[in-house]
Design an enzyme around this catalytic site. Structure first.
Site, PDB file in Angstrom:
ATOM      1  N   ASP A  96     -42.569  -7.356 -29.512  1.00 33.18           N
ATOM      2  CA  ASP A  96     -43.067  -6.913 -30.817  1.00 33.18           C
ATOM      3  C   ASP A  96     -42.840  -8.030 -31.832  1.00 33.18           C
ATOM      4  O   ASP A  96     -41.718  -8.202 -32.310  1.00 33.18           O
ATOM      5  CB  ASP A  96     -42.319  -5.657 -31.288  1.00 33.18           C
ATOM      6  CG  ASP A  96     -42.637  -4.435 -30.455  1.00 33.18           C
ATOM      7  OD1 ASP A  96     -43.748  -3.918 -30.575  1.00 33.18           O
ATOM      8  OD2 ASP A  96     -41.748  -3.994 -29.696  1.00 33.18           O
ATOM      9  N   ARG A 104     -39.068 -10.134 -33.376  1.00 29.26           N
ATOM     10  CA  ARG A 104     -38.008 -10.469 -32.411  1.00 29.26           C
ATOM     11  C   ARG A 104     -37.645 -11.944 -32.471  1.00 29.26           C
ATOM     12  O   ARG A 104     -36.590 -12.349 -32.020  1.00 29.26           O
ATOM     13  CB  ARG A 104     -38.436 -10.085 -30.991  1.00 29.26           C
ATOM     14  CG  ARG A 104     -39.012  -8.682 -30.848  1.00 29.26           C
ATOM     15  CD  ARG A 104     -38.152  -7.615 -31.468  1.00 29.26           C
ATOM     16  NE  ARG A 104     -38.743  -6.290 -31.315  1.00 29.26           N
ATOM     17  CZ  ARG A 104     -38.403  -5.223 -32.008  1.00 29.26           C
ATOM     18  NH1 ARG A 104     -37.474  -5.315 -32.937  1.00 29.26           N
ATOM     19  NH2 ARG A 104     -38.999  -4.058 -31.796  1.00 29.26           N
ATOM     20  N   ARG A 170     -44.823  -2.771 -42.848  1.00 24.74           N
ATOM     21  CA  ARG A 170     -45.508  -3.119 -41.605  1.00 24.74           C
ATOM     22  C   ARG A 170     -47.030  -3.029 -41.716  1.00 24.74           C
ATOM     23  O   ARG A 170     -47.734  -3.509 -40.823  1.00 24.74           O
ATOM     24  CB  ARG A 170     -45.014  -2.221 -40.472  1.00 24.74           C
ATOM     25  CG  ARG A 170     -43.540  -2.389 -40.170  1.00 24.74           C
ATOM     26  CD  ARG A 170     -43.066  -1.339 -39.186  1.00 24.74           C
ATOM     27  NE  ARG A 170     -43.628  -1.520 -37.861  1.00 24.74           N
ATOM     28  CZ  ARG A 170     -43.514  -0.637 -36.876  1.00 24.74           C
ATOM     29  NH1 ARG A 170     -42.875   0.507 -37.092  1.00 24.74           N
ATOM     30  NH2 ARG A 170     -44.044  -0.870 -35.701  1.00 24.74           N
ATOM     31  N   LYS A 200     -51.736  -0.706 -33.197  1.00 24.81           N
ATOM     32  CA  LYS A 200     -50.909   0.487 -33.223  1.00 24.81           C
ATOM     33  C   LYS A 200     -50.825   1.004 -34.663  1.00 24.81           C
ATOM     34  O   LYS A 200     -50.973   0.218 -35.600  1.00 24.81           O
ATOM     35  CB  LYS A 200     -49.515   0.191 -32.649  1.00 24.81           C
ATOM     36  CG  LYS A 200     -48.773  -0.973 -33.304  1.00 24.81           C
ATOM     37  CD  LYS A 200     -47.529  -1.356 -32.525  1.00 24.81           C
ATOM     38  CE  LYS A 200     -46.743  -2.404 -33.291  1.00 24.81           C
ATOM     39  NZ  LYS A 200     -45.569  -2.886 -32.547  1.00 24.81           N
ATOM     40  N   HIS A 201     -50.678   2.334 -34.909  1.00 28.57           N
ATOM     41  CA  HIS A 201     -50.417   3.411 -33.960  1.00 28.57           C
ATOM     42  C   HIS A 201     -51.515   4.441 -34.134  1.00 28.57           C
ATOM     43  O   HIS A 201     -51.495   5.173 -35.119  1.00 28.57           O
ATOM     44  CB  HIS A 201     -49.063   4.048 -34.239  1.00 28.57           C
ATOM     45  CG  HIS A 201     -47.936   3.059 -34.323  1.00 28.57           C
ATOM     46  ND1 HIS A 201     -47.689   2.296 -35.468  1.00 28.57           N
ATOM     47  CD2 HIS A 201     -46.992   2.691 -33.412  1.00 28.57           C
ATOM     48  CE1 HIS A 201     -46.633   1.528 -35.256  1.00 28.57           C
ATOM     49  NE2 HIS A 201     -46.189   1.732 -34.001  1.00 28.57           N
ATOM     50  N   HIS A 213     -39.529   7.714 -33.977  1.00 32.78           N
ATOM     51  CA  HIS A 213     -38.367   7.298 -33.176  1.00 32.78           C
ATOM     52  C   HIS A 213     -37.288   8.383 -33.203  1.00 32.78           C
ATOM     53  O   HIS A 213     -36.516   8.517 -32.256  1.00 32.78           O
ATOM     54  CB  HIS A 213     -37.760   6.000 -33.724  1.00 32.78           C
ATOM     55  CG  HIS A 213     -38.613   4.788 -33.524  1.00 32.78           C
ATOM     56  ND1 HIS A 213     -39.597   4.430 -34.409  1.00 32.78           N
ATOM     57  CD2 HIS A 213     -38.619   3.862 -32.531  1.00 32.78           C
ATOM     58  CE1 HIS A 213     -40.183   3.318 -33.988  1.00 32.78           C
ATOM     59  NE2 HIS A 213     -39.605   2.959 -32.853  1.00 32.78           N
ATOM     60  N   ASP A 283     -46.578   4.667 -26.922  1.00 27.53           N
ATOM     61  CA  ASP A 283     -45.397   4.161 -27.599  1.00 27.53           C
ATOM     62  C   ASP A 283     -44.212   4.485 -26.679  1.00 27.53           C
ATOM     63  O   ASP A 283     -44.369   5.175 -25.661  1.00 27.53           O
ATOM     64  CB  ASP A 283     -45.244   4.848 -28.962  1.00 27.53           C
ATOM     65  CG  ASP A 283     -44.553   3.966 -29.991  1.00 27.53           C
ATOM     66  OD1 ASP A 283     -43.879   3.004 -29.582  1.00 27.53           O
ATOM     67  OD2 ASP A 283     -44.673   4.250 -31.184  1.00 27.53           O
TER      68      ASP A 283
END
Length: 466
Positions: A96, A104, A170, A200-201, A213, A283
């Protein structure tokens, strides 16, 4: 016994024995195909034994890496090369890297900090800025051996305080057309480096008041129809990489299931209505929106039947054993009892292979038939990984002419070490010093070697790490 009676007798015998042979052969092929639909993650900067077996024996289709897998550029390149070496089928290797708060790669592990999507699409709103950052990040992924970026976010910034999207900046914009434009730029730069992207999403996470999450996420009363615009526009412009349906419940689209488990959303809306022909991926299936509301088996079964091609988990083990193997077994058993139609596996498997071929993850070298006599034995090469040189060891059943050729990951010939030269019976050793046919050093990476004699051939993988 007459000719007719004899044939009837043989036909009856075939009817009795064929299901056994068909089941044996078919089950092996089916499990290999199912495994290509499974991605998992793991902890640490080295491969553990479970992941090695998942890749080499169980034939899983891909892995996803997170910040805990990355310590510096050299380490992650070696790790990804090792993943490729162990894989039975060349795998998707994903990360990601959206930029900003979901990145990352950053200044803590040898790269650089990046702007958020919101800064790029709303504060700057400049094609040049978005293209420059996307190009930079695409280069990082290419150099480190990744072939998939689970980005960009196509969510519209409906609610700036949405915990999983707006608060983390985001989304590129509250304007759906701006989201489409910046997504398009992002995708172009990654495709220029042969990196697969993932939107996404679907059908839009930007209005959510909850974080999927952490639990059930209902967007029924906040979701806006225009959140579909970025997806529709990109698909109309031939986008066919990967799309991730979110764990998002919207009663306007499906009164029972969240998008990731909904055939109405994933197949009817995304594929049949919008015309998406690429790969769909769930996901993370261990997110609380799914794991707290559905059993392990039910979640997987619903996800596959909804039309998802890849089932994503971010862990390695479940109850102390391979999570990938358990996912494969659930799908396999559900196909056998008729709960999952066989055609669903065939559809997903074919889409996955087409995407791997499109981005040259699977190349011509992977499709060469391996006709190997029982006594033609390969003992691998040592050391592996190697620095300056490595020794390839193999056993011949008789004195014969042998060719040894080194290829890169694209199937291009790098070095012809032997050309139909006669070798003695028994153990033979061939040394490769990391030079190409022009006697120039090759770069670090994964290489394949082919040892052939007549119609028989053996293959191996090795890592050159300078």
């Amino acid at each position: 016994m007459s000719f007719v009676k004899t044939n009837i007798f043989l036909f009856i015998i075939l009817l009795c024995v064929m299901p056994f042979f068909y089941s044996t052969i078919f089950s092996q092929t089916l499990k290999e195909k199912i495994a290509q639909m499974v991605w998992v993650g793991f902890s640490g900067t080295r491969l553990n034994d479970t992941i090695k077996i998942d890749l080499s024996k169980r034939n899983i289709g891909g892995v996803i890496l997170f910040a805990n897998n990355i310590s510096n550029p050299n380490q992650i390149k070696l790790l990804n090369d090792t993943i490729k070496m162990f894989a039975k089928t060349p795998p998707f290797i994903a990360v990601d890297q959206e930029g900003g708060k979901v990145a990352r790669f950053n200044s803590t592990n040898g790269f650089a900090n990046t702007y958020t999507a919101y800064q790029l699409g709303t504060v700057f709103n400049s094609e040049d800025s978005t293209r420059k950052q996307a190009k930079l990040m695409a280069n990082w992924l290419l150099q480190c051996g990744f072939n998939v970026n689970l980005a960009p976010v196509a969510d519209v910034n409906v609610n700036p305080n949405s915990p999983a999207i707006g608060k983390l900046e985001r989304s590129f914009s509250s304007n759906p057309f701006n989201v489409y434009l910046h997504d398009k730029i992002f995708i172009e730069e990654f495709e220029n480096k042969n990196i697969i992207t993932c939107l996404k999403h679907f059908p839009g996470h930007g209005s959510a008041l909850q974080d999927s999450h952490l639990g059930f996420t209902d967007i029924s009363n906040t979701w806006q129809q225009y959140e579909l615009t970025p997806y529709q526009n990109l698909i109309n412009n031939d986008y066919s990489n990967i799309i991730m349906p979110g764990h998002l419940y919207n009663s306007k689209l499906d009164e029972i299931y969240p998008a990731s488990l909904s055939k109405k959303v994933t197949t009817d809306l995304l594929r049949n209505n919008f015309g998406f022909k690429g790969v769909t991926i769930t996901d993370g299936m261990n997110m609380q929106a799914i794991s707290a509301n559905y059993s392990f088996e039910d979640g997987i079964t619903l996800a596959v039947n909804a039309g998802n091609d890849i089932i994503l988990y971010t862990g390695t083990l479940r109850y102390g054993s391979s999570l990938a193997q358990q996912v494969i077994n659930v799908i396999y058993n559900k196909v056998n009892d008729g709960t999952i139609p066989l055609i669903r596996i065939e559809e997903s498997y074919n889409r996955i292979l087409e995407l791997k071929k499109k981005f040259k993850i699977i190349t011509s070298i992977e499709n060469i038939a391996k006709e190997t006599p029982p006594d033609f034995i390969l003992y691998q090469n040592y050391p592996n990984p190697f620095n300056s040189s490595t020794t390839i060891v193999f056993n011949l059943p008789a004195r014969q002419n042998v060719s040894v050729i080194i290829y890169n990951q694209l199937g291009e010939k790098i070095k012809e070490i032997l050309n139909n030269e006669e070798l003695p019976v028994g153990e033979n050793k061939i040394v490769w010093n990391g030079l190409n046919d022009d006697n120039k050093p090759v770069s670090s990476g994964v290489y394949l070697y082919r040892i052939s004699s007549g119609r028989n051939a053996l293959y191996g993988k090795m890592i050159l790490q300078k």
